[in-house]
Design an enzyme around this catalytic site. Structure first.
Site, PDB file in Angstrom:
ATOM      1  N   TRP A 104       8.238  -3.994   2.282  1.00 36.88           N
ATOM      2  CA  TRP A 104       6.800  -4.166   2.557  1.00 36.88           C
ATOM      3  C   TRP A 104       6.390  -5.608   2.357  1.00 36.88           C
ATOM      4  O   TRP A 104       5.636  -6.149   3.170  1.00 36.88           O
ATOM      5  CB  TRP A 104       5.971  -3.234   1.668  1.00 36.88           C
ATOM      6  CG  TRP A 104       6.543  -1.864   1.642  1.00 36.88           C
ATOM      7  CD1 TRP A 104       7.188  -1.258   0.617  1.00 36.88           C
ATOM      8  CD2 TRP A 104       6.569  -0.927   2.732  1.00 36.88           C
ATOM      9  NE1 TRP A 104       7.606  -0.008   0.993  1.00 36.88           N
ATOM     10  CE2 TRP A 104       7.236   0.215   2.274  1.00 36.88           C
ATOM     11  CE3 TRP A 104       6.076  -0.953   4.043  1.00 36.88           C
ATOM     12  CZ2 TRP A 104       7.444   1.336   3.072  1.00 36.88           C
ATOM     13  CZ3 TRP A 104       6.274   0.155   4.853  1.00 36.88           C
ATOM     14  CH2 TRP A 104       6.948   1.281   4.356  1.00 36.88           C
ATOM     15  N   ASP A 173      -0.451  -5.181  -2.589  1.00 36.56           N
ATOM     16  CA  ASP A 173      -0.227  -3.944  -1.840  1.00 36.56           C
ATOM     17  C   ASP A 173       0.144  -2.892  -2.874  1.00 36.56           C
ATOM     18  O   ASP A 173       1.232  -2.905  -3.436  1.00 36.56           O
ATOM     19  CB  ASP A 173       0.915  -4.158  -0.837  1.00 36.56           C
ATOM     20  CG  ASP A 173       1.311  -2.867  -0.117  1.00 36.56           C
ATOM     21  OD1 ASP A 173       0.696  -1.825  -0.372  1.00 36.56           O
ATOM     22  OD2 ASP A 173       2.241  -2.933   0.724  1.00 36.56           O
ATOM     23  N   LYS A 198      -0.077   8.183   0.050  1.00 37.29           N
ATOM     24  CA  LYS A 198       0.894   8.403  -1.032  1.00 37.29           C
ATOM     25  C   LYS A 198       0.211   8.946  -2.275  1.00 37.29           C
ATOM     26  O   LYS A 198       0.508  10.043  -2.712  1.00 37.29           O
ATOM     27  CB  LYS A 198       1.644   7.111  -1.328  1.00 37.29           C
ATOM     28  CG  LYS A 198       2.748   6.911  -0.302  1.00 37.29           C
ATOM     29  CD  LYS A 198       3.030   5.498   0.041  1.00 37.29           C
ATOM     30  CE  LYS A 198       3.957   5.460   1.244  1.00 37.29           C
ATOM     31  NZ  LYS A 198       3.933   4.170   1.924  1.00 37.29           N
TER      32      LYS A 198
HETATM   33  C1  PLP Z   1       4.101   3.224   2.789  1.00 34.95           C
HETATM   34  C2  PLP Z   1       3.847   1.823   2.448  1.00 34.95           C
HETATM   35  C3  PLP Z   1       3.306   0.916   3.373  1.00 34.95           C
HETATM   36  C4  PLP Z   1       3.024   1.292   4.793  1.00 34.95           C
HETATM   37  O1  PLP Z   1       1.872   2.051   4.851  1.00 34.95           O
HETATM   38  P1  PLP Z   1       1.210   2.481   6.247  1.00 34.95           P
HETATM   39  O2  PLP Z   1      -0.102   3.055   5.795  1.00 34.95           O
HETATM   40  O3  PLP Z   1       2.127   3.464   6.880  1.00 34.95           O
HETATM   41  O4  PLP Z   1       1.028   1.258   7.072  1.00 34.95           O
HETATM   42  C5  PLP Z   1       3.050  -0.358   2.940  1.00 34.95           C
HETATM   43  N1  PLP Z   1       3.311  -0.747   1.674  1.00 34.95           N
HETATM   44  C6  PLP Z   1       3.838   0.088   0.765  1.00 34.95           C
HETATM   45  C7  PLP Z   1       4.089  -0.382  -0.627  1.00 34.95           C
HETATM   46  C8  PLP Z   1       4.109   1.402   1.114  1.00 34.95           C
HETATM   47  O5  PLP Z   1       4.627   2.245   0.211  1.00 34.95           O
END
Ligand code: PLP
Length: 363
Positions: A104, A173, A198
Site C-alpha cells: 500500500w 493510511d 476492514k
Molecule cells: C485494503 C487496503 C487498501 C486498499 O483499500 P481500497 O479501499 O480497496 O482501495 C489500502 N491500504 C491498506 C492498508 C489496506 O489494507
C-alpha cells in the site's frame, strides 16, 4: 455459532459485528418508521443528516478528535486517497516524505510519482521483504507531510509507535487498523484515511479525518470533486454520498462505543486475541511468523507452514471446520488470519484450537 455463520478471517471485506448485521436486517425495509429503506431516502433528508452527523460524532468521540478535525466520507476507497494526497497538498515548490513498508505504501508512492510530484522515500523495509518497520528514520523537516501505512494488511506488520517527524504532520493510511486502539498522540496526525471495509463497515467509502491546517493547504487548481475542502464545506454531500456505507459505519461506531465500550476496551480485546495465535506460532517452528516480532500486526497475523502443500491442507481443513479466509494474499502466499475489531474472542479461540490440533496431527 450464530445462524450457521462461519468463523470469518477474511482480510477485507471482512467480518462485521453480528449486532450490526441484525440491526441492518431488521430495519432494512422500513427505516425508523419512514416506510423506506436507507437506500431509498434522500441524502438531503433529516433522517440521513442524523445518520451522517452521528457517524462523524461517534468517530470524533472515539478518537478524542476535538474540534480541530473534520470527518469526511469519500468514495473510491483508500486507493483513491493515494492519488488525492499529492494532488491536494503538493505543488511545484514543495515536497513530502513517504515511508515504504510495502504494498500500500508502494502504491501511494507510485501515485505521487505518476503526477510528477517531488517526493522522497525517507525509509523502506524492502531489503527484507517488508517484514519489519524501519526505525531511526531521518525525516525531512521541510516536508509538507510524512506518509506512513500504519498497518500492512498483507505483510502483517504494524507501527506500534508513532514516528517522530517533528512538526511535520503525519498522514496515515489506517485502512486495516483504524479504531483498533486508542491514539493518545492524535495531534501528530494531519490526516488519517481508511477504506471502510476492514474495520469499520462495508466497501464503498473511505473515511478521511483531516485537521483544519491541512484544509488550508489544499491546492485550488484541481477539480472540485478532488478537493478535500469540497467535502469539508459540504459535509461530504457535494454530490450524493455512499449513503448505505455511511449508515453502516454509523452502526459499527455505535457498536464500538456502546457494546464494546470504546478504544481502550477494544485494544485490550484485540491484544488478547492476537496473543492467542502468536503464542502458538512462537511455541516452535511448526508455524513460522513472517513479520519481525516487535513489528508484527495485531490485526493481520501472517504465517507459513513447512511447505506449500501443508499450507494448502491447513487452509482446506480449516474451512471444513468452518474457519474461513485463512489464505495469505496472492502476492505473498502462506496463511493469514485477519482478526479485526469484529472478530470475536470465540472465533479466535476456535482458530487457536484448530491450529494446535492440526500441529498435533501433522507435527
Ligand atoms: C485494503 C487496503 C487498501 C486498499 O483499500 P481500497 O479501499 O480497496 O482501495 C489500502 N491500504 C491498506 C492498508 C489496506 O489494507
Amino acid at each position: 455459532m450464530t445462524k450457521n455463520r462461519i468463523h470469518n478471517f477474511n482480510a477485507g471485506p471482512s467480518a462485521m459485528p453480528i449486532e450490526v448485521l441484525e440491526e441492518i436486517q431488521s430495519s432494512f425495509l422500513n427505516y425508523k418508521g419512514c416506510g423506506m429503506s436507507v437506500t431509498e431516502i434522500s441524502h438531503r433528508s433529516q433522517l440521513f443528516d442524523d445518520i451522517i452527523n452521528d457517524a462523524q460524532d461517534r468517530i470524533k468521540r472515539l478518537l478524542n478528535l476535538g474540534d480541530k478535525y473534520k470527518v469526511l466520507f469519500i468514495q473510491g476507497g483508500a486507493s483513491m486517497q493515494f492519488a488525492l494526497l499529492p494532488m491536494n497538498f503538493l505543488n511545484d515548490s514543495n515536497t513530502a516524505d513517504y515511508v515504504d513498508t510495502g504494498t500500500w505504501s508502494t502504491k501511494a508512492i507510485q501515485e505521487a510519482e505518476i503526477q510528477g510530484k517531488n517526493i522522497r522515500v525517507a525509509a523502506s523495509s524492502e531489503d527484507r521483504k517488508f517484514s519489519y518497520i524501519p526505525k531511526n528514520i531521518e525525516f525531512n523537516a521541510d516536508a509538507v507531510f510524512t506518509h506512513i501505512t500504519s498497518n500492512n494488511t498483507i505483510k502483517g506488520t504494524q507501527w506500534h509507535t508513532t514516528p517522530d517527524t517533528g512538526s511535520v504532520p503525519i498522514i496515515a493510511d489506517m485502512s486495516s487498523d483504524i479504531l483498533s486502539r486508542p491514539m493518545p498522540d492524535i495531534d501528530k496526525y494531519g490526516l488519517i484515511y481508511a477504506g471502510a471495509q476492514k474495520n469499520i463497515g462495508a466497501a464503498g467509502v473511505a473515511v478521511v479525518i483531516i485537521r483544519d491546517d491541512m484544509l488550508d493547504k489544499v491546492q485550488t487548481t484541481i477539480p472540485t470533486m478532488m478537493q478535500y475542502t469540497t467535502y469539508a464545506e459540504k459535509n461530504s454531500m457535494f454530490n450524493t454520498p455512499s449513503c448505505f456505507a455511511i449508515y453502516y459505519i454509523q452502526l459499527v461506531m455505535k457498536w464500538l462505543e456502546e457494546k464494546i465500550g470504546g478504544l481502550e476496551a477494544i485494544d485490550k480485546l484485540n491484544r488478547q486475541k492476537a496473543a492467542l495465535i502468536y503464542d502458538i506460532i512462537d511455541q516452535n517452528d511448526f508455524y513460522q511468523g513472517t513479520a519481525e516480532k516487535e513489528d508484527r500486526s495485531l490485526m493481520n497475523i501472517t504465517f507459513r507452514l513447512q511447505d506449500t502443500d501443508s499450507e494448502k491442507r491447513f487452509i482446506e481443513e480449516a474451512l471444513s471446520n468452518e474457519l474461513g479466509g485463512l489464505k495469505g494474499h496472492k502476492s505473498v502466499g502462506g496463511c493469514r488470519a485477519s482478526i479485526y475489531n469484529a472478530i470475536t474472542l470465540e472465533s479466535v479461540k476456535t482458530l487457536a484450537g484448530f491450529m494446535t490440533d492440526f500441529q498435533k496431527r501433522n507435527g
